[in-house]
Every structure is written in C-alpha cells, then in structure tokens.
Design a protein around this motif. Sequence first.
Motif, PDB file in Angstrom:
ATOM      1  N   GLU A 100       0.832  -1.214   0.000  1.00 33.57           N
ATOM      2  CA  GLU A 100       0.000   0.000   0.000  1.00 33.57           C
ATOM      3  C   GLU A 100       0.863   1.260   0.000  1.00 33.57           C
ATOM      4  O   GLU A 100       1.954   1.268   0.559  1.00 33.57           O
ATOM      5  CB  GLU A 100      -0.894   0.020   1.255  1.00 33.57           C
ATOM      6  CG  GLU A 100      -2.354  -0.257   0.969  1.00 33.57           C
ATOM      7  CD  GLU A 100      -3.078   0.889   0.243  1.00 33.57           C
ATOM      8  OE1 GLU A 100      -2.485   1.562  -0.629  1.00 33.57           O
ATOM      9  OE2 GLU A 100      -4.254   1.097   0.550  1.00 33.57           O
ATOM     10  N   ASP A 101       0.339   2.297  -0.589  1.00 36.69           N
ATOM     11  CA  ASP A 101       1.063   3.565  -0.619  1.00 36.69           C
ATOM     12  C   ASP A 101       1.042   4.257   0.744  1.00 36.69           C
ATOM     13  O   ASP A 101       2.069   4.689   1.245  1.00 36.69           O
ATOM     14  CB  ASP A 101       0.505   4.501  -1.711  1.00 36.69           C
ATOM     15  CG  ASP A 101      -1.025   4.634  -1.665  1.00 36.69           C
ATOM     16  OD1 ASP A 101      -1.661   4.005  -0.798  1.00 36.69           O
ATOM     17  OD2 ASP A 101      -1.572   5.372  -2.493  1.00 36.69           O
ATOM     18  N   ILE A 102      -0.166   4.355   1.342  1.00 38.22           N
ATOM     19  CA  ILE A 102      -0.287   5.142   2.566  1.00 38.22           C
ATOM     20  C   ILE A 102      -1.448   4.626   3.420  1.00 38.22           C
ATOM     21  O   ILE A 102      -2.480   4.221   2.884  1.00 38.22           O
ATOM     22  CB  ILE A 102      -0.471   6.646   2.216  1.00 38.22           C
ATOM     23  CG1 ILE A 102      -0.466   7.535   3.462  1.00 38.22           C
ATOM     24  CG2 ILE A 102      -1.719   6.888   1.388  1.00 38.22           C
ATOM     25  CD1 ILE A 102      -0.320   9.022   3.152  1.00 38.22           C
ATOM     26  N   GLU A 125      -0.182 -10.157   5.385  1.00 39.57           N
ATOM     27  CA  GLU A 125       0.518  -9.054   6.037  1.00 39.57           C
ATOM     28  C   GLU A 125       0.416  -7.803   5.166  1.00 39.57           C
ATOM     29  O   GLU A 125       0.028  -7.875   4.004  1.00 39.57           O
ATOM     30  CB  GLU A 125       1.998  -9.401   6.248  1.00 39.57           C
ATOM     31  CG  GLU A 125       2.257 -10.658   7.063  1.00 39.57           C
ATOM     32  CD  GLU A 125       1.935 -10.522   8.552  1.00 39.57           C
ATOM     33  OE1 GLU A 125       1.621  -9.402   9.011  1.00 39.57           O
ATOM     34  OE2 GLU A 125       2.000 -11.556   9.257  1.00 39.57           O
ATOM     35  N   ILE A 126       0.800  -6.670   5.772  1.00 43.80           N
ATOM     36  CA  ILE A 126       0.740  -5.388   5.065  1.00 43.80           C
ATOM     37  C   ILE A 126       2.111  -4.732   5.037  1.00 43.80           C
ATOM     38  O   ILE A 126       2.821  -4.714   6.045  1.00 43.80           O
ATOM     39  CB  ILE A 126      -0.247  -4.425   5.767  1.00 43.80           C
ATOM     40  CG1 ILE A 126      -1.675  -4.996   5.723  1.00 43.80           C
ATOM     41  CG2 ILE A 126      -0.196  -3.031   5.130  1.00 43.80           C
ATOM     42  CD1 ILE A 126      -2.642  -4.250   6.626  1.00 43.80           C
ATOM     43  N   CYS A 127       2.462  -4.187   3.879  1.00 47.07           N
ATOM     44  CA  CYS A 127       3.645  -3.345   3.738  1.00 47.07           C
ATOM     45  C   CYS A 127       3.185  -1.990   3.220  1.00 47.07           C
ATOM     46  O   CYS A 127       2.684  -1.891   2.100  1.00 47.07           O
ATOM     47  CB  CYS A 127       4.632  -3.980   2.752  1.00 47.07           C
ATOM     48  SG  CYS A 127       6.071  -2.960   2.409  1.00 47.07           S
ATOM     49  N   ALA A 128       3.306  -0.952   4.048  1.00 46.71           N
ATOM     50  CA  ALA A 128       2.866   0.386   3.648  1.00 46.71           C
ATOM     51  C   ALA A 128       4.064   1.317   3.564  1.00 46.71           C
ATOM     52  O   ALA A 128       4.883   1.357   4.484  1.00 46.71           O
ATOM     53  CB  ALA A 128       1.855   0.932   4.657  1.00 46.71           C
ATOM     54  N   LEU A 129       4.166   2.052   2.486  1.00 45.29           N
ATOM     55  CA  LEU A 129       5.289   2.982   2.337  1.00 45.29           C
ATOM     56  C   LEU A 129       5.191   4.115   3.353  1.00 45.29           C
ATOM     57  O   LEU A 129       6.171   4.461   4.000  1.00 45.29           O
ATOM     58  CB  LEU A 129       5.312   3.559   0.914  1.00 45.29           C
ATOM     59  CG  LEU A 129       6.443   4.539   0.628  1.00 45.29           C
ATOM     60  CD1 LEU A 129       7.810   3.867   0.757  1.00 45.29           C
ATOM     61  CD2 LEU A 129       6.283   5.180  -0.740  1.00 45.29           C
ATOM     62  N   LEU A 130       3.987   4.682   3.508  1.00 42.49           N
ATOM     63  CA  LEU A 130       3.805   5.825   4.397  1.00 42.49           C
ATOM     64  C   LEU A 130       2.735   5.533   5.436  1.00 42.49           C
ATOM     65  O   LEU A 130       1.748   4.856   5.143  1.00 42.49           O
ATOM     66  CB  LEU A 130       3.385   7.065   3.589  1.00 42.49           C
ATOM     67  CG  LEU A 130       4.266   7.448   2.403  1.00 42.49           C
ATOM     68  CD1 LEU A 130       3.635   8.604   1.639  1.00 42.49           C
ATOM     69  CD2 LEU A 130       5.673   7.821   2.858  1.00 42.49           C
TER      70      LEU A 130
END
Length: 182
Positions: A100-102, A125-130
């Motif tokens: 995800e971006d944000i 799981e989640i990987c968010a940049l911001l």
Amino acid sequence: MIDPSYIEEILIPTDVLQARIAELGAQISRDYEGQDLMLIAVLKGSVLFMADLMRHITVPHSIDFMATSSYGAAFESSGVVRILKDLDTSIEDRNVLIVEDIIDTGRTLNYLLRILRARQPRSLEICALLDKRSRREVDVPVKYVGFEIPDKFVLGYGLDFVEKYRNLPYIAVLARKFYAPE
Ligand code: IMP
Ligand code: MG
C-alpha cells in the motif's frame, strides 16, 4: 514536472525513499526466504512503490492487483470499500503481502483485510510505504512501514492530487492553500 507553488516542501527526497525501499525489500526477502510469496498492490497509488519494491525482493514471487473505491464523502474515507477490480488469481493457502502507498485512518485496509482473510490465505501481512499514524481510527496490523509521516496532504511517488503528479520521484507536501485555505 510540477509548478513549484504547489509544493510546501519535499518531505522524502528520492535517494532517501529508494534507500528505505531497498531495506524493506531486503527485510521481506529474509522473512519469506524459502516460502511462496504473492504481492498484492492496491491501485493506483501503489504502482510505483510495487515496481521498485519487487526489484529488491530476492525470493520468487507473483504479483496481482486490486482496485477499490471508497463510498462516502470525497475527502473522508468511509471504510466501506467497493471492489472495482478483483484479483485474477486465488490467494487460498498463499503467503500474501498487501503493498500500500499510505495508511491514513486505516479504514480502507481494515475492510480489505476482512475481505481477503475470508479467502483463507496461509498468511496475510501489510507493507505500507507511508503511515500517518496520528490519523488512525481503526487499528490495523502493519508489518512493514517505510516512513511515519505527519498529518499533511502528500503527493508524488504514486500519490495524486486530483489524479495528477503521481509521476514525481519524491514525496512532497501539498501547499497549504490547496487543502486548508486561510
Ligand atoms: P484510509 O482508509 O483513511 O486509511 O485511506 C487511505 C487512502 O487515502 C490511501 O490509500 C490514499 O488513496 C488516500 N490518502 C490518504 N492520505 C493521502 C495523502 O496525503 N495524499 C494522497 N492520498 C491520500
Ligand atoms: Mg490508495
């Protein structure tokens, strides 16, 4: 590429952004070593992040995309998500990482997690940049975060301001006059 009067400041310059994405890729590669992995990006804001992150992931993986739209007022995330484009493939018994971006209120991801969990992935799981953590309304378990940022409207590197400026190679803060007129 953008009229400088649109920008209050450059929050995350390109070199800092890219260095952190390389770190995230290395961490994900260690965590999923020897395992099956599927990355799911949420269109459209995550496209640039996905493209750069996957180049730093050394374990074999597949990718897929979803597009969602939020019901409710234009600037408030209602948390009720309509799926505009669903995945092409099944996630049953797969290790899924949402890219995800944000994360803002957390409502969109919370809803997405519920939809995807029902499809019985092996892990999710989640990987968010911001991460605008101070804005969180719903607790969402985020495993990987690029940068925690203040409560300001940001654009660039996938994030838009009225559908434009996604192509900027850095994250910038939108000039206040565009979102909080005095
Ligand atoms: P949430 O449901 O409130 O977490 O909504 C997150 C979504 O809102 C993100 O996927 C973005 O599309 C959008 N968003 C939130 N903050 C910003 C911002 O500062 N710039 C651009 N889009 C944003
Ligand atoms: Mg988004």
